[in-house]
Design a protein around this motif. Structure first.
Motif, mmCIF file in Angstrom:
data_model
loop_
_atom_site.group_PDB
_atom_site.id
_atom_site.type_symbol
_atom_site.label_atom_id
_atom_site.label_comp_id
_atom_site.label_asym_id
_atom_site.label_seq_id
_atom_site.Cartn_x
_atom_site.Cartn_y
_atom_site.Cartn_z
ATOM 1 N N SER A 349 -23.142 20.790 -35.720
ATOM 2 C CA SER A 349 -24.119 19.943 -36.404
ATOM 3 C C SER A 349 -23.464 18.581 -36.650
ATOM 4 C CB SER A 349 -24.511 20.580 -37.731
ATOM 5 O OG SER A 349 -23.367 20.607 -38.568
ATOM 6 N N THR A 350 -24.275 17.633 -37.071
ATOM 7 C CA THR A 350 -23.743 16.310 -37.412
ATOM 8 C C THR A 350 -22.671 16.456 -38.489
ATOM 9 O OG1 THR A 350 -25.864 15.375 -36.899
ATOM 10 C CG2 THR A 350 -24.434 14.026 -38.260
ATOM 11 N N GLU A 351 -22.949 17.337 -39.443
ATOM 12 C CA GLU A 351 -21.986 17.544 -40.531
ATOM 13 C C GLU A 351 -20.655 18.089 -39.998
ATOM 14 O OE1 GLU A 351 -23.554 20.075 -43.541
ATOM 15 O OE2 GLU A 351 -22.008 19.478 -44.975
ATOM 16 N N ASP A 352 -20.736 19.050 -39.057
ATOM 17 C CA ASP A 352 -19.505 19.611 -38.474
ATOM 18 C C ASP A 352 -18.682 18.519 -37.791
ATOM 19 O OD1 ASP A 352 -20.351 22.170 -39.168
ATOM 20 O OD2 ASP A 352 -21.235 22.571 -37.208
ATOM 21 N N ILE A 353 -19.361 17.683 -36.995
ATOM 22 C CA ILE A 353 -18.628 16.627 -36.265
ATOM 23 C C ILE A 353 -18.008 15.659 -37.266
ATOM 24 C CG2 ILE A 353 -18.874 14.571 -34.794
ATOM 25 C CD1 ILE A 353 -20.188 16.024 -32.808
ATOM 26 N N CYS A 354 -18.790 15.289 -38.295
ATOM 27 C CA CYS A 354 -18.263 14.345 -39.299
ATOM 28 C C CYS A 354 -17.045 14.946 -39.989
ATOM 29 C CB CYS A 354 -19.334 13.988 -40.321
ATOM 30 S SG CYS A 354 -20.596 12.932 -39.634
ATOM 31 N N ASP A 355 -17.109 16.231 -40.341
ATOM 32 C CA ASP A 355 -15.975 16.876 -41.023
ATOM 33 C C ASP A 355 -14.731 16.828 -40.143
ATOM 34 O OD1 ASP A 355 -17.509 17.409 -43.155
ATOM 35 O OD2 ASP A 355 -17.797 19.547 -42.734
ATOM 36 N N LEU A 356 -14.939 17.101 -38.872
ATOM 37 C CA LEU A 356 -13.815 17.117 -37.927
ATOM 38 C C LEU A 356 -13.133 15.735 -37.841
ATOM 39 C CD1 LEU A 356 -14.155 19.328 -34.997
ATOM 40 C CD2 LEU A 356 -13.703 17.030 -34.311
ATOM 41 N N VAL A 357 -13.963 14.694 -37.872
ATOM 42 C CA VAL A 357 -13.428 13.330 -37.753
ATOM 43 C C VAL A 357 -12.798 12.890 -39.084
ATOM 44 C CG1 VAL A 357 -14.082 10.917 -37.344
ATOM 45 C CG2 VAL A 357 -15.098 12.729 -35.951
ATOM 46 N N LEU A 358 -13.507 13.176 -40.178
ATOM 47 C CA LEU A 358 -12.993 12.765 -41.495
ATOM 48 C C LEU A 358 -11.672 13.470 -41.812
ATOM 49 C CD1 LEU A 358 -16.410 12.819 -43.391
ATOM 50 C CD2 LEU A 358 -14.980 10.786 -43.039
ATOM 51 N N ALA A 359 -11.530 14.712 -41.332
ATOM 52 C CA ALA A 359 -10.325 15.488 -41.627
ATOM 53 C C ALA A 359 -9.073 14.827 -41.056
ATOM 54 C CB ALA A 359 -10.458 16.902 -41.066
ATOM 55 N N VAL A 360 -9.230 13.944 -40.058
ATOM 56 C CA VAL A 360 -8.052 13.283 -39.496
ATOM 57 C C VAL A 360 -7.985 11.816 -39.936
ATOM 58 C CG1 VAL A 360 -7.994 14.854 -37.542
ATOM 59 C CG2 VAL A 360 -9.177 12.690 -37.282
ATOM 60 N N GLY A 361 -8.728 11.513 -40.998
ATOM 61 C CA GLY A 361 -8.627 10.169 -41.586
ATOM 62 C C GLY A 361 -9.365 9.113 -40.792
ATOM 63 N N LYS A 362 -10.313 9.528 -39.949
ATOM 64 C CA LYS A 362 -11.067 8.539 -39.166
ATOM 65 C C LYS A 362 -12.512 8.475 -39.654
ATOM 66 C CE LYS A 362 -7.972 8.188 -35.444
ATOM 67 N NZ LYS A 362 -7.711 7.080 -34.539
ATOM 68 N N ILE A 363 -13.252 7.515 -39.118
ATOM 69 C CA ILE A 363 -14.621 7.285 -39.608
ATOM 70 C C ILE A 363 -15.637 7.700 -38.541
ATOM 71 C CG2 ILE A 363 -16.221 5.526 -40.465
ATOM 72 C CD1 ILE A 363 -13.641 3.763 -40.900
ATOM 73 N N PRO A 364 -16.472 8.711 -38.845
ATOM 74 C CA PRO A 364 -17.489 9.106 -37.867
ATOM 75 C C PRO A 364 -18.629 8.097 -37.811
ATOM 76 C CG PRO A 364 -17.364 10.669 -39.725
ATOM 77 C CD PRO A 364 -16.520 9.507 -40.089
ATOM 78 N N VAL A 365 -19.002 7.717 -36.603
ATOM 79 C CA VAL A 365 -20.099 6.763 -36.437
ATOM 80 C C VAL A 365 -21.084 7.339 -35.427
ATOM 81 C CG1 VAL A 365 -20.743 4.424 -35.728
ATOM 82 C CG2 VAL A 365 -18.559 4.808 -36.888
ATOM 83 N N GLU A 366 -22.318 7.506 -35.864
ATOM 84 C CA GLU A 366 -23.331 7.955 -34.907
ATOM 85 C C GLU A 366 -23.739 6.772 -34.045
ATOM 86 O OE1 GLU A 366 -26.868 9.820 -36.523
ATOM 87 O OE2 GLU A 366 -27.819 9.654 -34.564
ATOM 88 N N ARG A 367 -23.809 7.012 -32.740
ATOM 89 C CA ARG A 367 -24.164 5.945 -31.788
ATOM 90 C C ARG A 367 -25.361 6.379 -30.975
ATOM 91 N NH1 ARG A 367 -23.177 7.962 -26.771
ATOM 92 N NH2 ARG A 367 -21.476 9.457 -26.511
ATOM 93 N N ASP A 368 -25.948 5.413 -30.239
ATOM 94 C CA ASP A 368 -26.912 5.824 -29.217
ATOM 95 C C ASP A 368 -26.180 5.891 -27.883
ATOM 96 O OD1 ASP A 368 -26.696 3.237 -28.271
ATOM 97 O OD2 ASP A 368 -28.661 2.583 -29.007
ATOM 98 N N THR A 369 -26.901 6.153 -26.801
ATOM 99 C CA THR A 369 -26.240 6.341 -25.500
ATOM 100 C C THR A 369 -25.438 5.106 -25.099
ATOM 101 O OG1 THR A 369 -28.113 7.710 -24.886
ATOM 102 C CG2 THR A 369 -26.671 7.021 -23.088
ATOM 103 N N LEU A 370 -25.939 3.923 -25.472
ATOM 104 C CA LEU A 370 -25.281 2.678 -25.046
ATOM 105 C C LEU A 370 -24.266 2.162 -26.070
ATOM 106 C CD1 LEU A 370 -28.398 0.946 -23.439
ATOM 107 C CD2 LEU A 370 -26.680 2.411 -22.353
#
Ligand code: V47
Ligand code: SF4
Length: 386
Positions: A349-370
């Protein structure tokens, strides 16, 4: 916390080696690495050194941001006329009863399932079925476009397209224009494997060759479409084959600028004709991502495809130059689960991906295809910066 290699330490450790020093200086000055430099890194660059340099470059381009999108997959069929030895997914036409063939309505039902959900992309890729032709896929694309005009349609590898166009007796330009007119916007990067003919001869002898793959992507770029590029690594190829592959992509990108991202795909050895070949180690995987980041200087985005790598290794690549984790994907992709990936039913889920990224001190950003930014997430689930 992930091991983020420090640039100064890495440079100190490489100070006794003038060639590595020279490469590090080039990277810091933003100069292009030669094929010889790339090969030297594969042969002599230890993981901490290439990791530190790759981090430096990714940071300069993207800061701490890691991109993902919300997408879903349609795999029309796994019946395929080709016989790639690394493929665990396809079934020959004569064994089609063991595979699947989706009809138009079944595929549109997949699209309808996402009505009202904030997905931004559909990714369509499958085997090369002798009865599914250009007309059928133009109809599919235009019906998806009609049903959901806001959805970005990314579909069909150069392998599927090459067959469709030849069967329809159209040039690449004519066939691509028809799909574009129907509503196709981007191409995924599959089918590239390793361009060198001597490798293709062994792993995928009967499908489009390297020149054909590049020509199809170049044609799409000339029509204003964007495409992705992949490289299947960790089987019989040498380091020189990898550099040749990446160098040919880099050269096309110089001419067209049409590639969105580069996606190294790790060969998985379950259930195929190459199961006797051991899979590459995690250290080799990370070195490859880092070297790709350094060598492919005109590709802004380096993607780790987590359904194939497994989510833990994908998380680790974030310390080796990767800035994109593909999409949320539900369980609609079977290519990797059938080849032995840890992800047997890939879904995050979006939450899972965000957790994975935040756990390594990075910032999750949702993008479109481009790669337009849609949402920047922070640690607080309520706190979304748009
Ligand atoms: O071309 C097949 C690979 C590709 C195996 O563009 C295997 O966003 C490893 O195109 N082990 C198709 N890899 C997948 C593809 C793709 C995937 C993710 C993102 C995008 C994108 C495109 O899958 C094939 C081949 O290189 N593949 N079998 C295997 N056993
Ligand atoms: Fe067919 Fe693609 Fe599998 Fe090759 S990799 S056999 S082209 S489905």
């Amino acid at each position: 916390m992930l091991p983020t290699y420090n640039l100064k330490d890495a440079l100190d450790r490489a100070s006794a080696n003038p060639k590595l020093q020279d490469i590090a200086n080039k990277v810091q000055r933003g100069e292009r690495l030669t094929n010889e430099d790339g090969l030297y890194l594969f042969e002599h660059g230890e993981i901490g050194f290439v990791g530190a340099l790759a981090n430096y470059v990714a940071n300069k381009l993207h800061g701490n941001k890691v991109y993902f999108n919300r997408n879903f997959h349609i795999e029309p069929t796994n019946v395929c006329i080709f016989t790639c030895n690394f493929c665990s997914y396809s079934r020959q036409y004569k064994h089609r009863d063991d595979g699947w063939e989706l009809g138009m309505e079944q595929m549109l039902d997949i699209v309808r399932k996402y009505d009202g959900q904030p997905v931004t992309e559909v990714h369509i890729v499958g085997g090369v079925h002798p009865k599914m032709n250009l007309e059928f896929f133009c109809e599919l694309v235009s019906k998806i476009r009609e049903h959901r005009p806001d959805l970005h349609i990314k579909g069909f590898t150069a392998v599927e397209l090459d067959y469709m166009f030849r069967k329809a007796k159209l040039t690449v330009e004519e066939g691509m224009q028809r799909l574009k007119d129907a509503g196709l916007q981007s191409l995924p990067g599959g089918g590239a494997e390793i361009f060198a003919p001597e490798v293709r001869e062994v792993i995928c002898a009967d499908k489009v060759d390297g020149d054909g793959w590049l020509y199809i992507h170049e044609t799409a770029h000339k029509l204003g479409m964007h495409t992705n590029a992949t490289m299947l690594y960790g089987h019989i190829e040498t380091y020189a084959h990898r550099i040749d592959h990446m160098s040919r992509l880099r050269e096309l990108q110089d001419r067209t600028g049409g590639f969105n991202c580069f996606i190294p795909l790790k060969f998985r050895n379950s259930g195929n004709n190459m199961s006797h070949i051991a899979e590459s180690s995690i250290i080799e995987d990370m070195r490859l991502y880092a070297i790709a980041r350094l060598f492919m200087d005109n590709f802004r985005n380096l993607k780790a495809y987590w359904p194939m790598l497994g989510r833990q290794s994908a998380q680790l690549t974030l310390s080796f130059g990767v800035n994109d984790l593909d999409g949320t994907i539900d369980d609609t992709t079977k290519i990797y689960s059938m080849a032995g990936s840890e992800e047997q039913s890939p879904s995050m889920s979006t939450e899972d991906i965000c957790d994975l990224v935040l756990a390594v001190g990075k910032i999750p950003v949702e993008r479109d295809t481009l790669y337009n930014e849609l949402k920047v997430y922070t640690n607080d689930p309520e706190d979304v910066i748009v």
